[in-house]
Design an enzyme around this catalytic site. Structure first.
Site, PDB file in Angstrom:
ATOM      1  N   GLU A  21      14.313  -6.985  -0.311  1.00  0.00           N
ATOM      2  CA  GLU A  21      13.381  -6.323  -1.234  1.00  0.00           C
ATOM      3  C   GLU A  21      13.996  -6.214  -2.626  1.00  0.00           C
ATOM      4  OE1 GLU A  21      11.139  -2.612  -0.176  1.00  0.00           O
ATOM      5  OE2 GLU A  21      12.183  -1.847  -1.935  1.00  0.00           O
ATOM      6  N   LYS A  26      13.787  -3.420 -15.530  1.00  0.00           N
ATOM      7  CA  LYS A  26      13.253  -2.657 -16.663  1.00  0.00           C
ATOM      8  C   LYS A  26      13.163  -3.472 -17.948  1.00  0.00           C
ATOM      9  CE  LYS A  26      12.814   1.807 -15.816  1.00  0.00           C
ATOM     10  NZ  LYS A  26      12.002   1.314 -14.703  1.00  0.00           N
ATOM     11  N   THR A  52       8.529  -4.690  -5.149  1.00  0.00           N
ATOM     12  CA  THR A  52       7.824  -3.400  -5.094  1.00  0.00           C
ATOM     13  C   THR A  52       6.759  -3.293  -6.180  1.00  0.00           C
ATOM     14  OG1 THR A  52       9.422  -2.320  -6.534  1.00  0.00           O
ATOM     15  CG2 THR A  52       9.856  -2.216  -4.176  1.00  0.00           C
ATOM     16  N   ARG A 111      -0.132   3.182   0.750  1.00  0.00           N
ATOM     17  CA  ARG A 111      -0.879   4.189   0.000  1.00  0.00           C
ATOM     18  C   ARG A 111      -0.218   4.400  -1.364  1.00  0.00           C
ATOM     19  NH1 ARG A 111      -0.340  10.478   1.023  1.00  0.00           N
ATOM     20  NH2 ARG A 111       1.610   9.935  -0.031  1.00  0.00           N
ATOM     21  N   LYS A 173      -3.214   1.569  11.417  1.00  0.00           N
ATOM     22  CA  LYS A 173      -3.016   0.517  10.406  1.00  0.00           C
ATOM     23  C   LYS A 173      -2.922  -0.858  11.085  1.00  0.00           C
ATOM     24  CE  LYS A 173       0.501   2.770   8.048  1.00  0.00           C
ATOM     25  NZ  LYS A 173       1.423   3.083   6.947  1.00  0.00           N
TER      26      LYS A 173
HETATM   27  C1  LIG Z   1       8.891  -0.526   3.396  1.00  0.00           C
HETATM   28  C2  LIG Z   1       8.347   0.390   2.336  1.00  0.00           C
HETATM   29  C3  LIG Z   1       8.018  -0.122   1.088  1.00  0.00           C
HETATM   30  C4  LIG Z   1       7.490   0.702   0.102  1.00  0.00           C
HETATM   31  N1  LIG Z   1       7.156   0.164  -1.128  1.00  0.00           N
HETATM   32  C5  LIG Z   1       6.596   0.938  -2.076  1.00  0.00           C
HETATM   33  C6  LIG Z   1       6.176   0.405  -3.331  1.00  0.00           C
HETATM   34  O1  LIG Z   1       6.348  -0.787  -3.606  1.00  0.00           O
HETATM   35  N2  LIG Z   1       5.609   1.221  -4.243  1.00  0.00           N
HETATM   36  C7  LIG Z   1       5.408   2.556  -3.981  1.00  0.00           C
HETATM   37  O2  LIG Z   1       4.863   3.263  -4.846  1.00  0.00           O
HETATM   38  N3  LIG Z   1       5.773   3.108  -2.799  1.00  0.00           N
HETATM   39  C8  LIG Z   1       6.371   2.337  -1.841  1.00  0.00           C
HETATM   40  N4  LIG Z   1       6.751   2.899  -0.660  1.00  0.00           N
HETATM   41  C9  LIG Z   1       6.601   4.345  -0.459  1.00  0.00           C
HETATM   42  C10 LIG Z   1       5.202   4.685   0.106  1.00  0.00           C
HETATM   43  O3  LIG Z   1       4.200   4.332  -0.811  1.00  0.00           O
HETATM   44  C11 LIG Z   1       5.171   6.179   0.356  1.00  0.00           C
HETATM   45  O4  LIG Z   1       6.038   6.500   1.421  1.00  0.00           O
HETATM   46  C12 LIG Z   1       3.794   6.777   0.553  1.00  0.00           C
HETATM   47  O5  LIG Z   1       3.943   8.206   0.471  1.00  0.00           O
HETATM   48  C13 LIG Z   1       3.133   6.474   1.874  1.00  0.00           C
HETATM   49  O6  LIG Z   1       2.642   5.190   1.932  1.00  0.00           O
HETATM   50  P1  LIG Z   1       2.035   4.576   3.311  1.00  0.00           P
HETATM   51  O7  LIG Z   1       1.512   3.245   2.989  1.00  0.00           O
HETATM   52  O8  LIG Z   1       3.031   4.691   4.380  1.00  0.00           O
HETATM   53  O9  LIG Z   1       0.839   5.611   3.532  1.00  0.00           O
HETATM   54  P2  LIG Z   1      -0.096   5.969   4.751  1.00  0.00           P
HETATM   55  O10 LIG Z   1       0.161   5.160   5.949  1.00  0.00           O
HETATM   56  O11 LIG Z   1      -1.472   5.955   4.194  1.00  0.00           O
HETATM   57  O12 LIG Z   1       0.365   7.459   5.053  1.00  0.00           O
HETATM   58  C14 LIG Z   1       0.407   8.420   4.017  1.00  0.00           C
HETATM   59  C15 LIG Z   1       0.283   9.831   4.596  1.00  0.00           C
HETATM   60  O13 LIG Z   1      -1.044  10.025   5.053  1.00  0.00           O
HETATM   61  C16 LIG Z   1      -1.047  10.298   6.447  1.00  0.00           C
HETATM   62  N5  LIG Z   1      -2.162   9.523   6.981  1.00  0.00           N
HETATM   63  C17 LIG Z   1      -2.184   8.190   7.246  1.00  0.00           C
HETATM   64  N6  LIG Z   1      -3.383   7.832   7.722  1.00  0.00           N
HETATM   65  C18 LIG Z   1      -4.138   8.948   7.722  1.00  0.00           C
HETATM   66  C19 LIG Z   1      -5.485   9.238   8.092  1.00  0.00           C
HETATM   67  N7  LIG Z   1      -6.266   8.269   8.573  1.00  0.00           N
HETATM   68  N8  LIG Z   1      -5.930  10.504   7.949  1.00  0.00           N
HETATM   69  C20 LIG Z   1      -5.141  11.470   7.473  1.00  0.00           C
HETATM   70  N9  LIG Z   1      -3.856  11.262   7.117  1.00  0.00           N
HETATM   71  C21 LIG Z   1      -3.366  10.024   7.235  1.00  0.00           C
HETATM   72  C22 LIG Z   1       0.313   9.849   6.974  1.00  0.00           C
HETATM   73  O14 LIG Z   1       0.723  10.625   8.072  1.00  0.00           O
HETATM   74  C23 LIG Z   1       1.187  10.110   5.792  1.00  0.00           C
HETATM   75  O15 LIG Z   1       1.593  11.460   5.729  1.00  0.00           O
HETATM   76  C24 LIG Z   1       7.307   2.090   0.356  1.00  0.00           C
HETATM   77  C25 LIG Z   1       7.646   2.619   1.611  1.00  0.00           C
HETATM   78  C26 LIG Z   1       8.166   1.783   2.592  1.00  0.00           C
HETATM   79  C27 LIG Z   1       8.548   2.356   3.921  1.00  0.00           C
END
Ligand SMILES: Cc1cc2nc3c(=O)[nH]c(=O)nc-3n(C[C@H](O)[C@H](O)[C@H](O)COP(=O)(O)OP(=O)(O)OC[C@H]3O[C@@H](n4cnc5c(N)ncnc54)[C@H](O)[C@@H]3O)c2cc1C
Ligand SMILES: NC(=O)c1ccc[n+]([C@@H]2O[C@H](COP(=O)([O-])OP(=O)(O)OC[C@H]3O[C@@H](n4cnc5c(N)ncnc54)[C@H](O)[C@@H]3O)[C@@H](O)[C@H]2O)c1
Length: 595
Positions: A21, A26, A52, A111, A173
């Protein structure tokens, strides 16, 4: 090609796979150097690379540009991250269309983290609430054109109290069409293996890649695990504690720990590894060597491009003439040149410059926590007091400083507190050091048995009115001080005569060339100032528009200057840089009419 097909083929043959990754650098020079680095790291045989997406879409154009170049010019299998933060459907559509046009077939659907300044994540108008909605949308619009990956959290997502439910959200998902999972970083391999078993038990059958974040520096590790609330086994703390002041020893430990973790995961039947490189190269290479992970020969076809010869690199004065016609071997020598960044204030040419986690800079704590520290200032003096209290350890963090002052800065904390109370609001500092041992508990860094040097510097915000006498005083009485000052609109004032980097930290170590990890230069200063001012906006947004707190903070954001000031005579005592401020107070006192 779809990443999932590559993963399935490898797992079928019981072959381990690894991926890298990166985040958008910057500065433009950092981008050019990242391309060189992608080329070299390609030889390490990653199954794919991913880039990212900045929190709130801040660096989205650059993410697209790097993915496009990596995929279509460099021929690397590339996965683009895409988040829902501040992304209404039409913007999502545009990003997906551009990715497809560039031949990118892999998307990590997320998200995203809260948008800048917000304590909690909020869905934008006409956008998506969760990653699952984004996965559904991509499937609906593009059928099976894209291979979609999603994030998994072995310790549960930080916002979710119910870990079991979190696992079911992950399954949702996958059921919505995700092809594989990449996990959040972790340091407890037992915990990971238990979680992977739980995934299988509830019917998540797709490939899972374990997110490995090698420890690159003690402070970075502490900061990251605190922010992500990562569980760190006691044995790791115990091993790090005695070596935490020896940067080289910490790096070597980080490499060995990652090797051990991957071996434990393999012993537990796990074959997929995703390395958070933080755009650094050497550590990843050493880990792969330690694991004896070697790319299959047929994968290492020559790439259809030449390493870019960045403008800076062509002009680099330290580059020995012997390498003039041997760019490749010269580039190979530079592999580790940014391995010892002394804080994020590093060299802007480095692809790793300026980022802690690759997602961009936001307020690190929620609204309530911020207000508990900064209260509701109603005058500029209230703001000065908050900054001074931070320096004295009475306020725990500021928007620019998410942890308390480190040991080095506590050596000058009283001076810092004094100038902050006078309206020079510091966000970064370094005392002068003239040949301290590299293991010195306060100012040491780098491999042991070396000597380190520093020029004192301060970075602070100041009003336009207070800046003028400061500049006059520097020009009149302080020939050893160089400075840059800029307001949010980009009006730059400086007394430097060229835009060459000014080395402010260097070290001399046994059997090595001199290391020069930290420079001050105009390109990085201008790149940094946008974020630096943006953090004032985020602070202002904690208050109701029109309130006196909002007005005070917004006034600073709109009209003040950010100043970087270096005292180039590092042989002067530590407090020499503060003389200019003392002199200003004296000038003010003598100028005041007697009553
Ligand atoms: C491998 C990896 C790469 C990442 N890359 C980036 C990046 O490039 N840019 C960035 O900004 N961030 C990045 N992140 C961080 C990530 O965006 C955050 O951790 C974010 O808070 C959650 O994203 P998610 O896609 O896991 O969200 P989700 O899977 O949507 O989960 C978010 C929250 O909502 C809850 N939730 C999920 N589905 C539901 C539902 N149906 N109803 C109610 N609640 C629900 C979950 O329990 C969780 O608390 C990365 C994280 C990882 C692990
Ligand atoms: N110029 C740039 O390009 C750039 C890029 C990123 C960060 N920064 C600056 O560096 C600061 C800290 O960065 P870092 O955390 O990576 O480095 P760091 O943690 O190494 O901090 C550098 C030094 O500044 C001290 N410091 C922190 N907050 C301070 C404050 N409010 N007043 C006086 N001294 C303070 C720290 O204790 C440390 O000794 C940022 O907030 C920002 O001001 C600059």
């Amino acid at each position: 090609m779809k990443v999932v097909h590559k993963l399935e083929a490898a797992f079928e043959e019981n072959r381990p796979v690894w991926s890298f990754e990166y985040f958008p650098p910057k500065t433009q020079q950092g981008v050019i150097n990242l391309y060189d680095r992608l080329e070299r790291m390609y030889k390490l045989g990653p199954e794919f690379i991913d880039v990212t997406w900045g929190a709130g879409g801040t660096t989205s154009d650059l993410t697209l540009e790097i993915c496009r170049t990596a995929q279509s010019v460099y021929g690397l299998e590339t996965c683009m991250h895409l988040t829902c933060t501040n992304m209404p459907v039409d913007k999502i559509d545009m990003a997906l269309r551009e990715a497809k046009d560039a031949g990118i077939q892999n998307i990590l659907a997320l998200r995203g983290d809260p948008p800048r300044g917000a304590a909690e994540w909020v869905k934008c108008d006409n956008g998506f609430a969760n990653a699952v909605d984004l996965v559904r949308y991509i499937r609906k619009q593009y059928d099976d054109y894209f291979c979609i990956s999603v994030a998994g959290y072995p310790e549960g997502h930080i916002d979710s109290e119910d870990k079991e439910q979190d696992l079911h959200f992950l399954k949702a998902k996958v059921d919505a069409g995700a092809d594989y999972i990449v996990t959040q970083l972790f340091y407890d391999t037992e915990l990971f293996l238990r979680w992977a078993d739980q995934c299988r038990a509830i019917g998540i059958n797709c490939p899972i890649l374990a997110g490995i974040m090698p420890i690159q520096s003690y402070n970075g590790f502490q900061r990251m695990t605190t922010l992500c609330k990562t569980a760190v086994p006691e044995a790791i703390h115990q091993k790090l504690e005695p070596i935490k002041d020896d940067d080289q020893a910490v790096k070597s430990f980080g490499v060995q720990l990652a090797i051990d973790m991957c071996n434990q995961l393999r012993a537990g039947g796990h074959l997929g590894f995703h390395f958070y490189t933080l755009n650094l190269e050497k550590t990843t290479r050493l880990i792969l060597e330690g694991l004896k992970f070697v790319a299959p020969v047929e994968k290492l076809r020559p790439l259809p491009w030449n390493p870019s010869k960045g403008r800076r690199r062509r002009d680099e004065s330290v580059r020995p003439i012997f390498w003039r016609n041997r760019t490749r071997s010269y580039i190979a020598r530079t592999e580790g040149w940014d391995e010892f960044p002394n804080g994020r204030w590093g060299d802007s040419r480095s692809p790793a410059y300026g980022e802690l986690d690759g997602y961009g800079m936001t307020l690190r704590y929620g609204k309530d926590a911020c207000l508990a520290q900064w209260n509701h200032p109603s005058s500029l003096e209230d703001v000065y007091a908050t900054f001074a209290q931070y320096c004295l350890g009475q306020v725990k963090f500021l928007p620019w400083s998410d942890v308390p002052l480190n040991l080095e800065a506590t050596l000058i904390r009283d001076h810092l507190a004094r100038i902050n109370s006078q309206g020079f609001l510091t966000v970064n500092s370094q005392p002068a050091v003239n040949g301290a041992n590299s293991a010195d508990p306060n100012v040491g860094w780098g491999p042991k048995n070396g000597y380190v040097y520093q020029k004192a510097y301060l970075e602070f915000f100041v009003s336009a009115e207070a800046l003028q006498p400061l500049i006059r005083s520097i020009e009149r009485d302080h020939p050893s001080i160089t400075f840059y000052a800029v307001n949010r609109h980009g009006d730059l004032k400086t007394n430097t005569s060229s835009d060459e980097p000014n080395a402010v930290t260097w070290g001399v170590f046994p059997g090595q060339e001199i290391k020069q990890p930290t420079v001050v230069e105009v390109v990085s200063f201008m790149a940094w100032k946008d974020e630096a001012f943006e953090l004032w906006n985020q602070w202002a947004d904690l208050y109701t528009p029109g309130s006196s707190s909002h007005q005070v903070i917004q006034e600073i954001a709109d009209s003040w200057f950010l100043v970087n000031m270096v005292h180039n005579d590092f042989q002067q005592p530590m407090e020499a840089i503060f003389n200019v401020f003392d002199q200003l107070s004296l000038d003010r006192e003598t100028a005041e009419p007697t009553r």
